[in-house]
Design a protein around this motif. Structure first.
Motif: not given
Length: 230
Positions: A4-10, A68-75
């Motif tokens: 399971a991975g993360y998605l980070a977005v700026d 799997e993208l379990g977590t998304a963090v968006i700034g």
């Protein structure tokens, strides 16, 4: 890698930066776009963000071997004042399109602070298309500027570009404070300056367009005092 991975977005004034990885490790796959997310009557447009983000996130997850993208963090730039639609719609959209179960939404200045200083007290100057200073003693936050390209962001890329174009138009009119070198650069970049309002004002990506002129202002600064002053 199968985890399971993360998605980070700026999400900034000139486009998106997207990264995918697994917790505890540096991102395994990253990409940038050059199309900023639209802002309209409802603030930052969650639908336009997802149109850009969903296919990019799937591509990066496949490249990174993340199943799997379990977590998304968006700034997101402007989130504090223009983020109501994102708060209301983006978590469901991320769950529907990408299977994300946990979402963190914040202003891009906050994510910049976290990336630079983590949980320590301090201050960060976040400069790009816009500009904001933000700091905390971990009990309260303080900010300076970050008011957008029409009301502030003084010293950011859009501000520099706008000031350069104003100096170019002053030279075109024969007013004090004009710059011939910046006028020539503006006409090379955008065409006849008398057509500039029609090219610029209807666009939804005005900050990015203004910021695109900032590198030319910097180049002219070596030999033009007006550009150097900007």
């Amino acid at each position: 890698m199968t985890a399971a991975g993360y998605l980070a977005v700026d999400s900034g004034g000139s486009g998106l930066r997207v990264a995918v990885g697994v917790p505890g490790r540096a991102p395994s796959a990253q990409r940038e776009t050059r199309e900023p997310v639209r802002t309209g009557a409802r603030g930052i447009d969650p639908g336009h963000l997802m149109i850009q983000l969903a296919p990019l996130a799937r591509e990066l997850a496949a490249r990174a071997g993340v199943t799997e993208l379990g977590t998304a963090v968006i700034g997101a730039a402007g989130f504090a004042t223009l983020g109501d639609a994102l708060r209301a719609e983006l978590p469901r959209a991320l769950a529907r399109e990408l299977g994300v179960t946990r979402v963190a939404l914040a202003a891009d200045a906050v994510t910049a602070y976290a990336g630079a200083l983590g949980t320590r007290p301090g201050a960060v100057l976040a400069g790009g298309t816009g500009l904001i200073a933000i700091g905390t003693d971990l009990t309260a936050w303080r900010r300076a500027d970050g008011w957008g390209h029409l009301l502030g962001d003084c010293g950011g890329g859009a501000w520099i570009g706008r000031a350069g174009l104003e100096a170019a138009l002053r030279a075109h009119d024969g007013r004090d404070g004009g710059s011939g070198p910046l006028l020539r650069c503006a006409e090379k970049r955008f065409g006849p300056v008398r057509e500039l309002p029609g090219r610029l004002y209807p666009r939804t990506d005005r900050p990015a367009v203004l910021a695109s002129f900032a590198p030319l202002v910097a180049e002219c600064a070596a030999h033009d005092p007006v550009a150097a002053g900007i």
